[in-house]
Design an enzyme around this catalytic site. Structure first.
Site, short mmCIF file in Angstrom:
data_model
loop_
_atom_site.label_atom_id
_atom_site.label_comp_id
_atom_site.label_asym_id
_atom_site.label_seq_id
_atom_site.Cartn_x
_atom_site.Cartn_y
_atom_site.Cartn_z
N LYS A 49 0.80 -1.22 0.00
CA LYS A 49 0.00 0.00 0.00
C LYS A 49 0.84 1.28 0.00
O LYS A 49 0.47 2.29 0.59
CB LYS A 49 -1.00 0.01 1.17
N HIS A 67 7.09 -7.01 -2.60
CA HIS A 67 7.01 -6.31 -1.32
C HIS A 67 8.11 -6.78 -0.36
O HIS A 67 8.08 -6.48 0.82
CB HIS A 67 5.66 -6.58 -0.65
N SER A 97 -4.16 3.27 4.75
CA SER A 97 -4.41 2.59 3.48
C SER A 97 -4.39 1.06 3.66
O SER A 97 -5.23 0.34 3.12
CB SER A 97 -3.35 3.02 2.47
#
Length: 254
Positions: A49, A67, A97
């Protein structure tokens, strides 16, 4: 007393190198470790995010998105000297988020209240582990000429400047036409309305966008609408402890 059929939060995750990852992902970890990079691969790394932009316009043959923290990135990317772009985002906007993402992805465990989730985030008990360690691990790599460290907040403030920096890093000529094209395709409104980036083609049972749209707001400073004064003070104190000694500085408003 009957127990709920839904597994508890921590049952969704295992650990690799002490970092919480989805069990389904860990199942295929050997494939990740053995991944064979090509020298012209471009790797885009974010903590979840952090607002990855569409970069198809400037792609070399392959763009690999991940990630993973620096220490878990397949060694092949370092050996082949691939170009790596790390896009970071301030922790407060990011945790908001991330919370809404947890709520709308039906396969995710229940994150509890926003306050509960912030506590999990602060303790690194979220997928991909501690934001602090993740961000610092990549900040330390910025001295490598093959690594470009970017800030989401800088992109929101002056996208043209950041796109030109990116093109220069990738060895591409920054023509006005190409820069304009990238800016258009990576604008939040464009991506929010594009099915390939807003995931609206996925059924509700996978991503329930009635709970929260995947492309939610994309603004800097939205955290102020969710943090109480007490939670903000607690977060700031913890943040200071975690980032002590690091030269990395974020802006929580622009």
């Amino acid at each position: 007393m009957m127990s709920s059929s839904k597994p508890v939060y921590k049952d969704y995750f295992g650990r690799i190198g002490g970092i919480p990852l989805y069990k389904k992902f860990i199942k295929y970890w050997h494939n990740v470790e053995k991944f064979e990079a090509k020298p012209d691969d471009v790797v885009i790394v974010t903590y979840p995010k952090s607002g990855v932009k569409q970069l198809k316009e400037i792609a070399s043959p392959r763009i690999v998105k991940t990630h993973l923290p620096a220490e878990l990135l397949p060694v092949s990317f370092w050996e082949k000297n691939c170009k790596i772009i790390y896009l970071s985002r301030n922790a407060k906007d990011l945790v908001v988020s991330y919370y809404f993402f947890f709520l709308m992805v039906t396969a995710n465990p229940d994150p509890g209240s926003f306050q509960d989730f912030v506590e999990k985030f602060m303790n690194g008990e979220v997928p991909y582990g501690s934001w602090y360690e993740h961000t610092k691990s990549w900040w330390e790599k910025r001295k490598n000429p093959q690594v470009l460290f970017l800030f989401y907040e800088d992109m929101k403030e002056n996208i043209r400047k950041e796109v030109m920096k990116l093109l220069e890093f990738l060895g591409r000529e920054a023509s006005d036409e190409l820069v304009d094209k990238i800016i258009k395709h990576t604008s939040f409104e464009e991506m929010k309305n594009n099915p390939s980036t807003n995931y609206t083609t996925l059924p509700d049972k996978i991503m329930n966008q009635k709970v929260s749209p995947f492309m939610r707001k994309g603004v800097v400073g939205d955290w102020k609408n969710y943090f109480t004064v007490a939670l903000n003070e607690k977060f700031d104190k913890h943040y200071e402890e975690q980032m002590k000694g690091s030269t990395l500085k974020f802006r929580t408003e622009i």
